[in-house]
Design a protein around this motif. Sequence first.
Motif, PDB file in Angstrom:
ATOM      1  N   LEU A  12       0.748  -1.100   0.085  1.00  0.00           N
ATOM      2  CA  LEU A  12       0.155  -0.066  -0.030  1.00  0.00           C
ATOM      3  C   LEU A  12       0.621   1.205   0.127  1.00  0.00           C
ATOM      4  CD1 LEU A  12      -2.896  -1.011   2.236  1.00  0.00           C
ATOM      5  CD2 LEU A  12      -3.160  -1.009   0.015  1.00  0.00           C
ATOM      6  N   LEU A  13       1.776   1.133   0.317  1.00  0.00           N
ATOM      7  CA  LEU A  13       3.254   2.304   0.399  1.00  0.00           C
ATOM      8  C   LEU A  13       3.899   2.048  -0.306  1.00  0.00           C
ATOM      9  CD1 LEU A  13       3.470   3.321   4.485  1.00  0.00           C
ATOM     10  CD2 LEU A  13       2.501   4.537   2.646  1.00  0.00           C
ATOM     11  N   PRO A  14       4.910   3.380  -1.342  1.00  0.00           N
ATOM     12  CA  PRO A  14       6.064   3.043  -2.052  1.00  0.00           C
ATOM     13  C   PRO A  14       7.110   2.846  -2.104  1.00  0.00           C
ATOM     14  CG  PRO A  14       5.008   4.763  -2.195  1.00  0.00           C
ATOM     15  CD  PRO A  14       4.086   4.115  -1.426  1.00  0.00           C
ATOM     16  N   THR A  15       7.274   3.144  -0.212  1.00  0.00           N
ATOM     17  CA  THR A  15       8.261   2.500   0.749  1.00  0.00           C
ATOM     18  C   THR A  15       7.881   1.655   1.847  1.00  0.00           C
ATOM     19  OG1 THR A  15       9.775   4.221   2.330  1.00  0.00           O
ATOM     20  CG2 THR A  15       7.403   4.474   1.836  1.00  0.00           C
ATOM     21  N   PHE A  91      -3.383   7.827  -4.710  1.00  0.00           N
ATOM     22  CA  PHE A  91      -4.468   7.812  -4.615  1.00  0.00           C
ATOM     23  C   PHE A  91      -5.689   6.271  -4.150  1.00  0.00           C
ATOM     24  CE2 PHE A  91      -7.552   6.939  -8.228  1.00  0.00           C
ATOM     25  CZ  PHE A  91      -9.308   7.672  -7.809  1.00  0.00           C
ATOM     26  N   GLU A  92      -3.644   5.353  -5.822  1.00  0.00           N
ATOM     27  CA  GLU A  92      -4.397   4.159  -6.008  1.00  0.00           C
ATOM     28  C   GLU A  92      -4.653   3.478  -5.370  1.00  0.00           C
ATOM     29  OE1 GLU A  92      -2.411   6.176  -9.610  1.00  0.00           O
ATOM     30  OE2 GLU A  92      -1.768   6.496  -7.606  1.00  0.00           O
ATOM     31  N   ALA A  93      -3.443   3.205  -4.075  1.00  0.00           N
ATOM     32  CA  ALA A  93      -3.124   2.370  -2.996  1.00  0.00           C
ATOM     33  C   ALA A  93      -4.514   2.545  -2.163  1.00  0.00           C
ATOM     34  CB  ALA A  93      -2.600   2.311  -2.204  1.00  0.00           C
ATOM     35  N   ILE A  94      -5.166   3.615  -2.193  1.00  0.00           N
ATOM     36  CA  ILE A  94      -6.286   4.252  -1.415  1.00  0.00           C
ATOM     37  C   ILE A  94      -7.673   3.861  -2.281  1.00  0.00           C
ATOM     38  CG2 ILE A  94      -7.571   6.482   0.189  1.00  0.00           C
ATOM     39  CD1 ILE A  94      -4.647   7.667   0.026  1.00  0.00           C
ATOM     40  N   GLU A  95      -7.876   3.813  -2.881  1.00  0.00           N
ATOM     41  CA  GLU A  95      -8.697   3.638  -3.828  1.00  0.00           C
ATOM     42  C   GLU A  95      -8.766   1.918  -4.324  1.00  0.00           C
ATOM     43  OE1 GLU A  95     -12.411   3.394  -5.362  1.00  0.00           O
ATOM     44  OE2 GLU A  95     -11.655   5.066  -4.964  1.00  0.00           O
ATOM     45  N   LEU A  96      -7.758   1.387  -3.609  1.00  0.00           N
ATOM     46  CA  LEU A  96      -8.146  -0.522  -3.205  1.00  0.00           C
ATOM     47  C   LEU A  96      -8.110  -1.030  -2.567  1.00  0.00           C
ATOM     48  CD1 LEU A  96      -7.149  -3.695  -4.644  1.00  0.00           C
ATOM     49  CD2 LEU A  96      -5.411  -2.793  -3.939  1.00  0.00           C
ATOM     50  N   VAL A  97      -8.012  -0.003  -1.576  1.00  0.00           N
ATOM     51  CA  VAL A  97      -8.862  -0.403   0.508  1.00  0.00           C
ATOM     52  C   VAL A  97     -10.071   0.245  -0.141  1.00  0.00           C
ATOM     53  CG1 VAL A  97      -8.684   0.339   2.164  1.00  0.00           C
ATOM     54  CG2 VAL A  97      -6.679  -0.493   0.938  1.00  0.00           C
ATOM     55  N   ARG A  98     -10.132   1.388  -0.235  1.00  0.00           N
ATOM     56  CA  ARG A  98     -11.997   1.952  -0.545  1.00  0.00           C
ATOM     57  C   ARG A  98     -12.531   1.361  -1.033  1.00  0.00           C
ATOM     58  NH1 ARG A  98     -10.091   8.518  -0.334  1.00  0.00           N
ATOM     59  NH2 ARG A  98      -9.821   8.468   2.245  1.00  0.00           N
ATOM     60  N   ALA A  99     -12.327   0.524  -2.423  1.00  0.00           N
ATOM     61  CA  ALA A  99     -13.414   0.067  -3.426  1.00  0.00           C
ATOM     62  C   ALA A  99     -14.071  -1.567  -2.542  1.00  0.00           C
ATOM     63  CB  ALA A  99     -12.419  -0.434  -4.321  1.00  0.00           C
ATOM     64  N   HIS A 100     -12.882  -1.949  -1.835  1.00  0.00           N
ATOM     65  CA  HIS A 100     -13.089  -2.609  -1.123  1.00  0.00           C
ATOM     66  C   HIS A 100     -14.411  -2.629  -0.068  1.00  0.00           C
ATOM     67  CE1 HIS A 100     -11.487  -6.984  -2.593  1.00  0.00           C
ATOM     68  NE2 HIS A 100     -10.105  -6.130  -2.325  1.00  0.00           N
ATOM     69  N   GLN A 101     -14.269  -1.961   0.443  1.00  0.00           N
ATOM     70  CA  GLN A 101     -15.698  -0.850   2.118  1.00  0.00           C
ATOM     71  C   GLN A 101     -16.355  -0.772   1.276  1.00  0.00           C
ATOM     72  OE1 GLN A 101     -11.859   2.093   2.908  1.00  0.00           O
ATOM     73  NE2 GLN A 101     -11.548   0.688   5.240  1.00  0.00           N
ATOM     74  N   ARG A 102     -16.117  -0.092   0.235  1.00  0.00           N
ATOM     75  CA  ARG A 102     -17.751   0.022  -0.459  1.00  0.00           C
ATOM     76  C   ARG A 102     -18.625  -1.046  -0.909  1.00  0.00           C
ATOM     77  NH1 ARG A 102     -14.430   4.089  -3.195  1.00  0.00           N
ATOM     78  NH2 ARG A 102     -14.038   2.864  -5.347  1.00  0.00           N
ATOM     79  N   LEU A 220       0.375  -1.148  -8.881  1.00  0.00           N
ATOM     80  CA  LEU A 220      -0.132  -0.043  -8.434  1.00  0.00           C
ATOM     81  C   LEU A 220       0.339   1.524  -8.049  1.00  0.00           C
ATOM     82  CD1 LEU A 220      -1.721  -0.622  -5.014  1.00  0.00           C
ATOM     83  CD2 LEU A 220      -2.770  -0.729  -7.631  1.00  0.00           C
ATOM     84  N   PHE A 221       1.721   1.644  -8.638  1.00  0.00           N
ATOM     85  CA  PHE A 221       3.214   2.809  -8.485  1.00  0.00           C
ATOM     86  C   PHE A 221       3.464   2.639  -9.485  1.00  0.00           C
ATOM     87  CE2 PHE A 221       3.161   1.443  -3.696  1.00  0.00           C
ATOM     88  CZ  PHE A 221       1.840   1.473  -3.822  1.00  0.00           C
ATOM     89  N   ASP A 222       3.800   1.881 -10.291  1.00  0.00           N
ATOM     90  CA  ASP A 222       4.880   2.215 -11.429  1.00  0.00           C
ATOM     91  C   ASP A 222       5.918   2.286 -11.485  1.00  0.00           C
ATOM     92  OD1 ASP A 222       1.899   1.653 -13.467  1.00  0.00           O
ATOM     93  OD2 ASP A 222       1.838   3.743 -13.160  1.00  0.00           O
TER      94      ASP A 222
END
Length: 224
Positions: A12-15, A91-102, A220-222
């Motif tokens: 979820l983090l690029p670090t 955004f891509e990581a946050i959206e992945l999580v939120r898509a599951h939550q939705r 997610l992060f290219d």
Amino acid sequence: MKLALFDLDGTLLPTDSDHAFGEFMCAIGWTDGQAWRARNQQFFEQYQAGTLVLADYVDFATSAWRHRPLADAEAARERFMQEVISPALRFEAIELVRAHQRSGDQVAVVTATNEFVTRPIATAFGVETLLAVELERGADGRATGAIRGTPTFREGKVARVQAWLHSQGQSFADFDDVLFYSDSTNDLPLLEAVPTPVATNPTPALRQIALERGWRVIDLFDAT
């Protein structure tokens, strides 16, 4: 309903938040500088190589802050969130999580980084359930440098997830699907334990395994 489990660092983090927090400790002068930074890097390389002794690393990593007043350590962590982690959120990581939550799925972050560092990061992703390395604490609330209970590392991630589900009267069988998103071969035990492993920003070694086994691969992060 599905269960979506997320590794954190590199996924979820690029670090790597654990390594980055150590670097931040150096930057604010809470360590002895280059020697500590070099040792932090050695531990990070051991993690990447799959040879890390987690108890040794936790003792080392927490030594930068655990002897200071807890309020000071928490204030430093807040600066770390503002200066290092918040700019790294994608955004891509946050959206992945939120898509599951939705979709009404149950969501949890399962990370080998300790809970002191990762609790506010999970909160930033909007995830309440955090399974992280728990730190042993003294009567004054300060970390002792030891790990409490089973660490969420390698096979320990499987044990902790199963124990968490059991505490709620659940198991994998209660979900329509169980997904685990991870970037690292350190997470093979949990990737192999779930019906749907997802290699996420995978290391070359995990990417090869995923391709051989027909696992889903997402980036997610290219190049970021």
